[in-house]
Write a protein that holds these residues in place. Structure first.
Motif, short mmCIF file in Angstrom:
data_model
loop_
_atom_site.label_atom_id
_atom_site.label_comp_id
_atom_site.label_asym_id
_atom_site.label_seq_id
_atom_site.Cartn_x
_atom_site.Cartn_y
_atom_site.Cartn_z
N PRO A 63 0.83 -1.21 0.00
CA PRO A 63 0.00 0.00 0.00
C PRO A 63 0.86 1.26 0.00
O PRO A 63 2.05 1.20 0.33
CB PRO A 63 -0.80 -0.13 1.29
N VAL A 176 -6.47 1.01 8.55
CA VAL A 176 -6.65 0.19 7.34
C VAL A 176 -7.96 0.55 6.66
O VAL A 176 -8.04 0.70 5.42
CB VAL A 176 -6.60 -1.31 7.69
N TYR A 177 -9.01 0.72 7.45
CA TYR A 177 -10.32 1.10 6.88
C TYR A 177 -10.24 2.48 6.23
O TYR A 177 -10.75 2.70 5.11
CB TYR A 177 -11.38 1.10 7.98
N TYR A 179 -7.64 3.93 5.00
CA TYR A 179 -6.83 3.83 3.78
C TYR A 179 -7.68 3.37 2.60
O TYR A 179 -7.54 3.87 1.47
CB TYR A 179 -5.66 2.87 4.00
N GLN A 180 -8.58 2.43 2.85
CA GLN A 180 -9.46 1.94 1.79
C GLN A 180 -10.38 3.04 1.28
O GLN A 180 -10.77 3.05 0.12
CB GLN A 180 -10.28 0.76 2.30
N LYS A 181 -10.72 3.98 2.15
CA LYS A 181 -11.60 5.08 1.76
C LYS A 181 -10.82 6.20 1.05
O LYS A 181 -11.32 6.80 0.10
CB LYS A 181 -12.30 5.67 3.00
N GLY A 183 -7.35 5.98 0.00
CA GLY A 183 -6.26 5.57 -0.89
C GLY A 183 -4.92 6.09 -0.44
O GLY A 183 -3.95 6.11 -1.21
#
Length: 478
Positions: A63, A176-177, A179-181, A183
Motif C-alpha cells: 500500500p 486500514v479502513y 486507507y481503503q476510503k 487511498g
C-alpha cells in the motif's frame, strides 16, 4: 533544516550508547540527548523563520506509505518536551547503578526516538509504527531493571504490554479502513474524508481505545499504578513525563479531526470520563501508603483534566490541554525524582517510614515544596496556566464541568500537602538524610526553573502552538 535529522541523532545515539560499554554508556547517552535538544531548538528557530522543515519521501508503493514527517508548532512543542526531559532523566539517573548500563541507556534513547517519531509522523501507518516502537523499550526497562518481586513485576509489565498492544490493534484496523476510503495514509487526506455518522462513531471508538489505555483514562487505567511503582524511576519518568502525552497529543492530532461529528456527539461523555478520572485519582491518592503509587494516582487525576480539555473542542481547551501536558511532564518527572532521591537514602518508598527530612536538608525540602506547589497549580507556576485555561474552556460548555474539574486543585492540595507533611516533617527517621548532591540538585533546579519561567511568561509556547490548534479546530468545524 531537515526534521529527520533529529530522529537520526537519537537512533544513532542509541546504537553508539550500546556499543560504548557500561562505563561510558550514561555519558554517551547524555551527550546525544543534549545534541538532540540542540537540534530541536534549531528546528524551532527554523520554524519561526518560516523555513520548510518537513520531510516527505516515498517509502512503500503498495500500500501507498510515505515516510512523512511534519513539524508544525504543536509537534515542535512536543519535540521540545521530549528532548528537554530526556537529558534530565538521564542525568538524574547518574546516582543509580544499573547492571548492563549500556542496554538501559540505549533503550532510553531508542524510546525517545520512537516518541519523537510519533509526534512528527504525518502518515498514519508510519505514526502507528512509531507508536508501537515506543512500547518495546519501556517493556524491557520495566521488566529487567524494575524493583520489587520479580514475578509481581513481570505480571504488571505483561499486563501493561497486552493492554496497550490490544488497544493499538483497534487503531490499526481503523487506519486500514481509512486507507481503503482515502487511498492514502497521509494525515491531510484522512482529514479530508467525508465519513458517515456510523463510520465516524466506529473510527472514534477505535482510536479512543488506543488512547484511553495509553493516557490512561478510567476505566482503562488498571495497569498504571502498578507499572509506575514497579518500573525503575527512569522508566516511570519516561512513562509519566512523555509517553502518556502521546495519547493526549494523538486525541487532538488524529482522533478529533478524522471523526469530528462523532467527537461533537460524544464530547460530554468524554469530558465526564476525564473529570471522573480527576475525582477517582484524587480520592485513591489519599489512601496510598507508597510514595510512587500516590504520585501515580495524582498523575491519573491530572491527565483526566487534560483529556477533558482536549475533548472540550474549543481553542481554549486545546491550548490549555497542550500547556498542561508540558507542565505536567516537568512536574511529574521532578516528583518521581524526589521519590528516587528519598529511596537512595532510606531504601523505602513507604511514607510512614519517612519523616524529619526538612531539618536535615533545607535545600532539598525547598525544591520539593516548590514541586508540590506547582503540582497543585499555585499561581506563577506553569501548571496554573494550563489548569486555569482548561477549567475556563470547560466553563464555556457547562459551569459544572469546571466546578467538578476544579476538584483536582482542592483534593490535590490536600493529599500532596499531607504527603509532604508526613515525608518531610515530623519525627526524624533513624537514618541520616544527606543533602542533595550536584547532579540531584541541578536536575531539580532545571525543572523548577522551567515551571517558574513559563508559569510567569507562557506566551512563547502559546504563540507556538496556537496556529496549529486553530488549523485542527477548523478541520473539526468544517
Amino acid at each position: 533544516m531537515n526534521v529527520s535529522l533529529l530522529l537520526i541523532i537519537l537512533l544513532v545515539g542509541s546504537f553508539l550508547t550500546f556499543l560504548s560499554g557500561d562505563k561510558l554508556a550514561s555519558k554517551v547517552a547524555l551527550l546525544f540527548s543534549l545534541v538532540a535538544l540542540g537540534v530541536s531548538v534549531a528546528l524551532l528557530n527554523s520554524f519561526n523563520l518560516g523555513e520548510d522543515i518537513n520531510f516527505v519521501a516515498p517509502w512503500i508503493n503498495q500500500p501507498k506509505i510515505s515516510f512523512a514527517l511534519a513539524a508544525d508548532g504543536l509537534a515542535i512543542a512536543m519535540l521540545l518536551l521530549t528532548t528537554a526531559l530526556t537529558p534530565i532523566i538521564i542525568f538524574s539517573s547518574f546516582g543509580t547503578e544499573f547492571k548492563n548500563a549500556k542496554s538501559i541507556y540505549s533503550l532510553i534513547l531508542f524510546m525517545a526516538f520512537a516518541m519523537a517519531g510519533t509526534f512528527l509522523a504525518a502518515d498514519g501507518l508510519l505514526y502507528y509504527i512509531f507508536w508501537e516502537l515506543a512500547l518495546i523499550p519501556i517493556y524491557f526497562i520495566a521488566l529487567i531493571w524494575g524493583n520489587g518481586d520479580a514475578e509481581d513485576r513481570k505480571n504488571a509489565v505483561v499486563k501493561f504490554f497486552i493492554y496497550t498492544l490490544a488497544g493499538s490493534l483497534f487503531m490499526l484496523i481503523a487506519f486500514v479502513y481509512l486507507y481503503q476510503k482515502a487511498g492514502s495514509f497521509m494525515i491531510e487526506d484522512l482529514y479530508a474524508l467525508d465519513l458517515s455518522d456510523n463510520e465516524q462513531n466506529w473510527i472514534f471508538a477505535a482510536f479512543f481505545l488506543a488512547y484511553a489505555i495509553k493516557i490512561p483514562l478510567i476505566p482503562f487505567h488498571t495497569w498504571q499504578a502498578k507499572v509506575y511503582q514497579k518500573a525503575p524511576t527512569v522508566g516511570t519518568m519516561l512513562l509519566s513525563g512523555i509517553m502518556l502525552k502521546m495519547g493526549l497529543y494523538s486525541v487532538i492530532r488524529w482522533q478529533l479531526p478524522i471523526a469530528p461529528d462523532a467527537a461533537k456527539g460524544h464530547a460530554d461523555l468524554m469530558i465526564a470520563i476525564g473529570i471522573a478520572g480527576v475525582i477517582y485519582g484524587s480520592i485513591v491518592a489519599l489512601r496510598q501508603k507508597d510514595l510512587k503509587k500516590l504520585l501515580a494516582y495524582s498523575s491519573l487525576a491530572h491527565v483526566g483534566l487534560i483529556a477533558a480539555g482536549a475533548y472540550a473542542l474549543n481553542l481554549d481547551g486545546f491550548r490549555g490541554a497542550v500547556l498542561q501536558m508540558i507542565a505536567h511532564g516537568f512536574v511529574v518527572v521532578g516528583l518521581f525524582f524526589v521519590a528516587e532521591i528519598i529511596y537512595r537514602r532510606y531504601e523505602t518508598r513507604t511514607i510512614s517510614e519517612m519523616g524529619g527530612i526538612r531539618t536535615q536538608t533545607p535545600k532539598f525540602a525547598s525544591l520539593f515544596m516548590i514541586l508540590v506547589l506547582a503540582s497543585v497549580a499555585l499561581p506563577t507556576t506553569f501548571n496554573f496556566v494550563g489548569e486555569f485555561t482548561v477549567l475556563y474552556s470547560l466553563s464555556q460548555i457547562n459551569v459544572w464541568f469546571a466546578v467538578l474539574g476544579g476538584t483536582t486543585i482542592i483534593l490535590g492540595a490536600y493529599y500532596m500537602l499531607k504527603m509532604y507533611q508526613h515525608v518531610m516533617l515530623g519525627e526524624t527517621n533513624s537514618k541520616p538524610f544527606a543533602e542533595v548532591n550536584f547532579n540531584e540538585g541541578l536536575s531539580l533546579v532545571l525543572i523548577v526553573a522551567v515551571l517558574f519561567i513559563f508559569g510567569m511568561y507562557p506566551k512563547p509556547i502559546n504563540d507556538l502552538i496556537t496556529p496549529s490548534l486553530e488549523h485542527i479546530l477548523a478541520v473539526i468545524n468544517r
